[in-house]
Each structure stands twice: as C-alpha cells, then as structure tokens.
Scaffold this active site. Sequence first.
Site, PDB file in Angstrom:
ATOM      1  N   LYS A  55      49.689  29.947  -1.912  1.00 58.01           N
ATOM      2  CA  LYS A  55      48.252  30.768  -1.514  1.00 58.01           C
ATOM      3  C   LYS A  55      49.431  31.865  -0.590  1.00 58.01           C
ATOM      4  O   LYS A  55      50.219  31.163   0.333  1.00 58.01           O
ATOM      5  CB  LYS A  55      48.070  30.619  -0.589  1.00 58.01           C
ATOM      6  CG  LYS A  55      46.945  30.991   0.360  1.00 58.01           C
ATOM      7  CD  LYS A  55      45.670  30.514   1.120  1.00 58.01           C
ATOM      8  CE  LYS A  55      44.765  31.724   1.780  1.00 58.01           C
ATOM      9  NZ  LYS A  55      43.686  30.723   2.062  1.00 58.01           N
TER      10      LYS A  55
ATOM     11  N   SER B  67      38.979  31.216   0.573  1.00 56.00           N
ATOM     12  CA  SER B  67      39.910  32.415   0.823  1.00 56.00           C
ATOM     13  C   SER B  67      41.095  31.801  -0.080  1.00 56.00           C
ATOM     14  O   SER B  67      41.568  32.710  -0.884  1.00 56.00           O
ATOM     15  CB  SER B  67      40.027  32.662   2.061  1.00 56.00           C
ATOM     16  OG  SER B  67      41.222  32.169   2.468  1.00 56.00           O
TER      17      SER B  67
ATOM     18  N   SER C  97      37.819  27.156   3.718  1.00 59.56           N
ATOM     19  CA  SER C  97      39.120  28.061   1.899  1.00 59.56           C
ATOM     20  C   SER C  97      39.745  27.346   0.960  1.00 59.56           C
ATOM     21  O   SER C  97      40.430  27.490   0.365  1.00 59.56           O
ATOM     22  CB  SER C  97      39.680  28.682   3.042  1.00 59.56           C
ATOM     23  OG  SER C  97      39.074  29.907   3.622  1.00 59.56           O
TER      24      SER C  97
END
Lengths: 470, 65
Positions: free
Chosen positions: A81, A156, A180
Amino acid sequence: MSSEPALMTLTEVATAIAEKKLSSHEVTRSCLHRIAQWQPHLNAFMAIESEPALKAAADADAELAKGNIKGPLHGVPLAHKDMYYDAGHVSTCGSLIRRDFVATSTSTALQRLKDAGAVRLGTLQMAEFAYGPTGHNAHYGPVHNPWKLGYITGGSSSGSGSAVAARLTFAALGSDTGGSIRMPAHFCGVTGLKVTWGRVSRAGAMPLSQSLDTVGPLAQTAEDCALLLGLMAGPDPEDPTASTAPVQDYLAATRASLKGLNIGVPKSFYVDDLDADVAKALDATIATLKTEGADVVQVELPDQRQLSSASQIVLAVEAAAFHKRWLIERPQDYSPQVLMRLQNALAVSGVTYLEAMRWRGAALAAHIAATSGVDAVIAPVSPIPAPTVAESDVGAGPGAEAVIQRLTRFTRPINYLGLPSLAFPTGFSASGLPIAMQLIGRSFDEATVLTIGAAFQRATDFHAKVPTLP
Amino acid sequence: MTKPTPQNVSAMAEAAGVPVDKETATRIANSIGPALEGFAPIAGTLPFDLEPASYVVAQHLKVAR
C-alpha cells in the site's frame, strides 16, 4: 510446483528461492508478466518498478549463489500500500496533496521485510489518505475487483486486496483503522490480518488515527500472514506505542490443531440483516470448524453500536487533527468525500473525544468478560458481498456516510477495542463474488486466530481459487 | 452530546479555526450526528478516575477460561 511462479503462496515461493529451485529473477519476471496483463483491468498498482525490481532480483540471486541469504523473504518480490515510507521513494498516500512526496526515512514494518530479503516491485493503490472503505479514488481512479470487473475491492487497502487476489504480488501490507485490511480481504477473496493495536510498529506509516491504526498483511493464506507478522512484530524505539508483549511463534501456530479450542458465535448484531449468501457462508464455516475439532458456542457481546459510535468519534477527530493544516491551506486538493469526512470532526468537542478514549479500557474489559469462555469469536466481515463501483460511488452526497457506515458496520467495533482479527475466504456468492469471515481474537493473541484460519484452509480451498483474466 | 445543530457546528468550526459555510455545517451535523447519538448513553456516565491509559491495562488483562 506451479508452472507459473506468481501463483505460488508466499511461503512456497520463499522456500523455492532459498532452495534454488527458482531464481528471484524468474519469480519477479512472472509477477511482472501478470502485472502487465492485469493492471489495465484492475488499476491495482500506483507504480510499477520493473527494471529496479529485476535488478534487485538479480542481485538477490547473485548473493544466494555466494551462500548469502538475507532472511526468510530472500529474493521474494512484494508490493505494498502506497503509504509505507521508503526513503528516496514517492509515497502518494493515494492523494493529490502528497503526489510528489519523497520519504526521507523508511517505515519500520517495511524495513523489517527488506531486512528479511524482500524485493520491491512497486507500490499499490489505496483510498485517499486511507480514508475510504470502498476502493474508489477520485485522483487515481477506482481499483477493480479481479473476480468481477466493475465491482469494488473494498478499502482502504484496495490495491493490496486486488493485487494479492490476482496474484500480482505474493503479499502486501495494508493498514486497518476501521476495516481497511479486512474489507479488501472479504471483497477480493484473500486472507488479511488486522493485528492487535500496538503489535506492529506504526513508525513511518502514514497516520490516519493514532489510537486505531494498525499495520498488517494481506496474502493468500493464514500461513503467509503468520510469516510476515513474525518478521514485523515487536517493539520499536521509533514507535513507543509498539508493544513489548512477547512475540508468539505464529508459523508454529498455523500447524496446530483446533481440538480444545472454543469459538464463539455472536447471538446478535453480527448475525443480523445478513445477505443470504453471507449467512449461508457463516453457517458453512461454523460447520467446517466443528468438523475440524473446534467447539462452537453462542456468545452475548456488549452493545456493538456504542463501540462503533466511539470508534467513529475517535477516528474523525484524530484524522482531522493530522490534516488540519491542509484543511486550512489546501481544502480544494481533497476529494469531496475525504474532505467531508475530515470536516465531520469539527462537530465533535474535545470533551466528547476524550470520553470516547476514556471508555475504551472499560469497553475492552467488558468484551473480555463477555468472551471469557471462548478463544475467538467468528463473524462476517461485512453483511454483503462486493457492490458495484457505480452503486457505491456516493462521493460526498447526502447518503455517503450511511453507505460507508453500512459497509464498515462489522469492522469498526474491533478497531475501537484494538483486538486482532483474521479475515479469511469462506466461499462465494451466487454471482461469484468472494465472501470472508473474521476471527476476532484476544489482545496480542494473533496465534490463536492464525491457528483457526490455517486449520480452516487445510480443510477447504476457497483461498486457493484464482480469478481468470477477463 | 447528542446530534448538533448546524449552528452548533458553525460555532465549533469557527472556534477550531476551520470555518465552514451553512450548507457544510448542515451536512456535517447530519453526517456525524448518528455517531454522537450512538455514544450519548456513555457520554457523561464514566467514573471520575477512569483515564484513557486504562485501555493499555485492559489489553493485558489475564483471561480465565
């Protein structure tokens, strides 16, 4: 061994490289080949670093030929990420504001994976500033679900879920502040571990809410997550909130039996208003866990809605405090939805925020008391399988917060309590979309949820299913 | 604290140094209101000596089975 190295699990490929059955270079080429095929459909990568990755892989092979092995991830290509700072590299954090931000230090979690020998493949897409549960990103476009294009990945850690599911990377770091990691694991059909708050250092990871943020992996299997957690967990002088609690032997835990373990099923909240396919998957998962030797009993949990509300208050205020300077100076550079959510904190008083923080210990103690007879609690990650990108593209409209809260209903309470939770694939909906359950454990007892997840994965093959290229 | 009015929100935002217009204040009130209402049964009821650090203590409570 698979003819396509990228399809192997993290532990399989790490062993194959260490035993020189595969070179890091051919493994990296295999991942890059799949990335080239899938990226136009998924938008899962923020940056693809083909040449540096191949060079690093060749270097790893050369070291191995000399008998030098860095660690358990020697030569394994990984992408994470895009919020884990890596000195000298851009970390956009999924935002316009940090589009050109070059980190000057490396996050502790990332450094520990590098020290174990991982090779950098690039960076993965994410929701803007990790503040969105669907996988939309107004600046860089939505990430798509490899099981069905046009459906959300969850967020996310949207790129992490999508890329692991499509086998573009063997694992990926995500972050979990309100769900997330677990939501992309659920929507994309991969395994994701939200760790106990304080288990893994947050140093050098973009902050969203310091009291709720956790760093954790998404991978194909519980065993892969165990390998990564074992490398990352433990105290860190750069993050005083990283706990000194003993680090368990997570890999050993994945080989343990379920016999003697008690698993709780909530009597309410987590079993209310479920989509029929999710309810069916929950029942089937419970049946498998029983077959594998676990005892399953019902548990009465404290009011989860209050936990959820407290979680929202803490998240809103802490996020807005981090962003306040940009809220004043650059509000136009946020997407409407993220700006809206950051502004929500303006309606919360300091006293209310601190009450939510003061209640946290009492709420956790109440949860511990309610679950004292069980080793873990099983629950769905979300009441529904993935909705479409179009129907969940609510922006900052009047119903946006309600859509967000519905998706994150079963994940937020766990962040407030700071408990570990393993999301793992447990089936598919009638329309072919993945469904995961979460195993909620005790503080600093990731080993037990990994034991249960691994035993389930030995008995089933949902985690081994691979989406086909459209 | 229960659901704030747009006027409450405007005043708080002004005090926080991030003023918002009337429309935004109304939207914020509607958006965060349910969380504040959900927390209302807890707000104002906590014992005097409870402090946030009690959370770290609770994380290490021994569990009896």
